[in-house]
Design an enzyme around this catalytic site. Structure first.
Site, PDB file in Angstrom:
ATOM      1  N   SER A 265      74.214  78.718  -2.058  1.00 42.19           N
ATOM      2  CA  SER A 265      73.128  79.701  -2.194  1.00 42.19           C
ATOM      3  C   SER A 265      72.744  80.270  -0.834  1.00 42.19           C
ATOM      4  O   SER A 265      73.138  79.757   0.206  1.00 42.19           O
ATOM      5  CB  SER A 265      71.909  79.020  -2.808  1.00 42.19           C
ATOM      6  OG  SER A 265      71.344  78.132  -1.864  1.00 42.19           O
ATOM      7  N   LYS A 266      71.953  81.317  -0.887  1.00 45.80           N
ATOM      8  CA  LYS A 266      71.468  81.937   0.353  1.00 45.80           C
ATOM      9  C   LYS A 266      70.652  80.926   1.163  1.00 45.80           C
ATOM     10  O   LYS A 266      70.714  80.900   2.383  1.00 45.80           O
ATOM     11  CB  LYS A 266      70.608  83.145  -0.030  1.00 45.80           C
ATOM     12  CG  LYS A 266      69.731  83.702   1.055  1.00 45.80           C
ATOM     13  CD  LYS A 266      70.365  84.895   1.723  1.00 45.80           C
ATOM     14  CE  LYS A 266      69.469  85.663   2.665  1.00 45.80           C
ATOM     15  NZ  LYS A 266      68.629  84.912   3.546  1.00 45.80           N
ATOM     16  N   ARG A 267      69.929  80.082   0.429  1.00 47.34           N
ATOM     17  CA  ARG A 267      69.119  79.063   1.092  1.00 47.34           C
ATOM     18  C   ARG A 267      69.992  78.087   1.893  1.00 47.34           C
ATOM     19  O   ARG A 267      69.657  77.719   3.010  1.00 47.34           O
ATOM     20  CB  ARG A 267      68.347  78.300   0.017  1.00 47.34           C
ATOM     21  CG  ARG A 267      67.096  77.639   0.509  1.00 47.34           C
ATOM     22  CD  ARG A 267      66.411  76.923  -0.648  1.00 47.34           C
ATOM     23  NE  ARG A 267      66.304  75.495  -0.353  1.00 47.34           N
ATOM     24  CZ  ARG A 267      65.408  74.991   0.493  1.00 47.34           C
ATOM     25  NH1 ARG A 267      64.565  75.768   1.113  1.00 47.34           N
ATOM     26  NH2 ARG A 267      65.366  73.688   0.716  1.00 47.34           N
ATOM     27  N   ALA A 269      72.794  78.735   3.208  1.00 46.58           N
ATOM     28  CA  ALA A 269      73.275  79.457   4.385  1.00 46.58           C
ATOM     29  C   ALA A 269      72.177  79.516   5.440  1.00 46.58           C
ATOM     30  O   ALA A 269      72.422  79.265   6.623  1.00 46.58           O
ATOM     31  CB  ALA A 269      73.730  80.855   3.988  1.00 46.58           C
ATOM     32  N   ASP A 270      70.956  79.805   5.003  1.00 45.97           N
ATOM     33  CA  ASP A 270      69.841  79.879   5.956  1.00 45.97           C
ATOM     34  C   ASP A 270      69.631  78.522   6.636  1.00 45.97           C
ATOM     35  O   ASP A 270      69.461  78.439   7.849  1.00 45.97           O
ATOM     36  CB  ASP A 270      68.554  80.308   5.245  1.00 45.97           C
ATOM     37  CG  ASP A 270      68.619  81.784   4.830  1.00 45.97           C
ATOM     38  OD1 ASP A 270      69.527  82.483   5.318  1.00 45.97           O
ATOM     39  OD2 ASP A 270      67.784  82.208   4.012  1.00 45.97           O
TER      40      ASP A 270
END
Ligand code: GLU
Length: 508
Positions: A265-267, A269-270
């Site tokens: 998820s984008k999370r 990656a962050d």
């Protein structure tokens, strides 16, 4: 004879393209090129609520950057234009109408409240799934339960309606996925999906099937998240009378979190400090900026190589592949079923490999710009030498300048451990005689000549070169290790070399 291969990438412009979408596009492209077929790009923008301005341009730019060439479709045109679904409304309406006329779909007028009430009723009765289907449809407000005149009157009065698929009660739906093999689903598990919405636009399912048929798509290669929809799609092909030319399906494995469980998820990656979008993206409503692989310094060929091996490998030891090599080797049947762990370190490793292969002249301007921005004079020629010396030591082009800090800056401190271990009388003598030799040095100050001068001087002074090399490097750079010292000296030049040797002699 089988028809020529035609595949499509069919993203919805709902935001920036996720890296998984880029892999889907890539696998489609590799397959198309391998089979001598065509790659289409279709924009699936029938969900007006999720439309995001700029997303379509972003998709086109991402594909261009990564090196995926579109043969037909949005941005390039072709015989089946338009390629934006919002511009093909009438085509879907016509097919939905045909399904109604043939008794395979029906009008439904249920309001949101009525649908809600049905769901509650079914939940209270402990029904296995609260859905609009072959059983429940008979209690709802639709053209199967209403009088024909009422239906007609409502439509003429402009009452909102949707068109639903009349899913059969007992039928087996089978499909042979190229990656997963046979998938069988009983039609009772498929609900009466809405095909046409009250705004007159089709849902994804109808538009997707109609377009794949009209555009002559032979293979549908897409993410695993679409596998549950595939039986419905098979049913639609059947009902529309297109089953004999139905495309083959290949559902690609998920991209997993770096730890290996759950969808990336984008999370993630962050948290991991890495991008998940190919290009930087500025959210048009919030203005928030999300990082991109391109802006982070990844080379497109590295990202292609990395993504190609996320879910597939040729079964050999080879890891580095150009696009052409991938095309030659790719085999859709060898794509894995299991999800692929997204290992950003591996992506960096690929970038390292491709940075090394890049011509020095291409990387030099980056170094020059960074140097000048930091207030150092740096000719392109010097930047090229720096690149040649250091590109093998970095993962990203922008790291070369950082790595070159001992070239641009004379040492102000010296590694204490090396000083303690290596700065002895021999070292002091070696640095002194080398400095003297350089003062009378004439000719081209290039690595080979410097190297000869050093070894000649050491021999004359009776000093074992191996014993003083680390101290020599210490005097020149402040450090005990680093890239080739002779090339470093060539880049910093004779005067600066002498100055640094003198400094060391006076400080240490
Ligand atoms: N528009 C769908 C998506 O955004 C396409 C799925 C498919 O390839 O059928 O993923």
């Amino acid at each position: 004879m089988s028809s020529p291969v035609r595949v499509r990438f069919a993203p919805s412009p709902t935001g920036p393209l996720h890296i998984g979408g880029v892999r889907t596009a890539l696998y489609n492209y590799l397959f198309a090129r391998k089979m001598g077929g065509k790659m289409l790009l279709r924009i699936e923008d029938t969900d007006q609520n999720r439309f995001v301005p700029g997303a379509e341009e972003y998709i086109l730019e991402s594909l261009r950057w990564i090196g995926i060439e579109i043969d037909e479709g949005q941005g390039v045109g072709g015989p089946d234009a338009p390629y934006r679904q919002s511009e093909r409304k009438e085509i879907y309406q016509k097919e939905a109408q045909r399904l109604i006329d043939e008794g395979k779909a029906y009008y439904a007028f249920d309001t949101a409240e009525e649908l809600d009430a049905m769901r509650k009723r079914l939940e209270q009765a402990n029904a296995p799934a609260a859905q609009y289907n072959a059983i429940t449809r008979m209690q709802m407000r639709n053209s199967l339960t209403m009088k024909a005149d009422d239906v007609k009157a409502r439509i003429e009065a402009g009452d909102p309606f949707v068109i639903r698929l009349k899913t059969p009660r007992k039928e087996e739906v089978r499909l042979n996925d190229l990656i997963r093999g046979w998938v069988t689903v009983h039609s009772s598990a498929i609900d009466d999906k809405v095909l046409l919405k009250s705004d007159g636009l089709p849902t994804y399912h109808l538009a997707n099937i109609v377009d794949d048929h009209l555009m002559g798509i032979t293979h549908v290669i897409r993410g695993e998240e679409w596998l549950p929809s595939a039986p419905l799609h098979v049913l639609l092909y059947r009902y529309l009378g297109w089953e004999s030319t139905m495309p083959q399906f290949a559902h690609l494995p998920l991209l997993l979190k770096p730890e290996g469980n759950g969808k990336l998820s984008k999370r993630d990656a962050d948290l991991g400090g890495f991008p998940i979008f190919p290009l930087q993206w500025t959210d048009p409503t919030t203005g928030q900026v999300a990082r991109g692989f391109r802006e982070d310094g990844y080379l497109p060929e590295a990202l292609v190589n990395f993504l190609a091996l996320l879910g597939w490998n040729p079964g050999t030891e080879q890891e580095l592949f150009t696009m052409d090599e991938l095309i030659a080797t790719f085999d859709i049947a060898q794509v894995h079923k299991a999800g692929a762990r997204f290992d950003i370190q591996k992506a960096q490793w690929f970038n390292h490999q491709y940075i090394r292969q890049r011509p020095d002249s291409e990387l030099a301007p980056t170094v020059q710009q960074q140097a000048e921005a930091a207030g150092f004079a740096c000719s392109l020629e010097k930047a090229e030498k720096i690149v040649s010396l250091l590109k093998g030591r970095v993962n990203f082009a922008h790291e070369i300048f950082t790595e070159a800090s001992t070239i641009f800056n004379a040492p102000t401190t010296y590694d204490e451990a090396i000083v303690a271990a290596k700065w002895n009388e021999d070292a002091i003598r070696a640095v002194t005689v080398f400095r003297d030799a350089l003062q009378t040095f004439d000719g081209d100050f290039v690595a080979d000549a410097i190297k000869h001068t050093l070894s000649d001087t050491m021999q004359q002074a009776g000093i074992k070169q191996g014993k003083i090399m680390q101290a020599m490097r210490l005097a020149l750079t402040g450090l005990g290790a680093g890239p080739d010292l002779m090339l470093t000296l060539e880049i910093i030049g004779k005067d600066e070399t002498i100055k640094r040797l003198e400094n060391a002699l006076s400080i240490l």
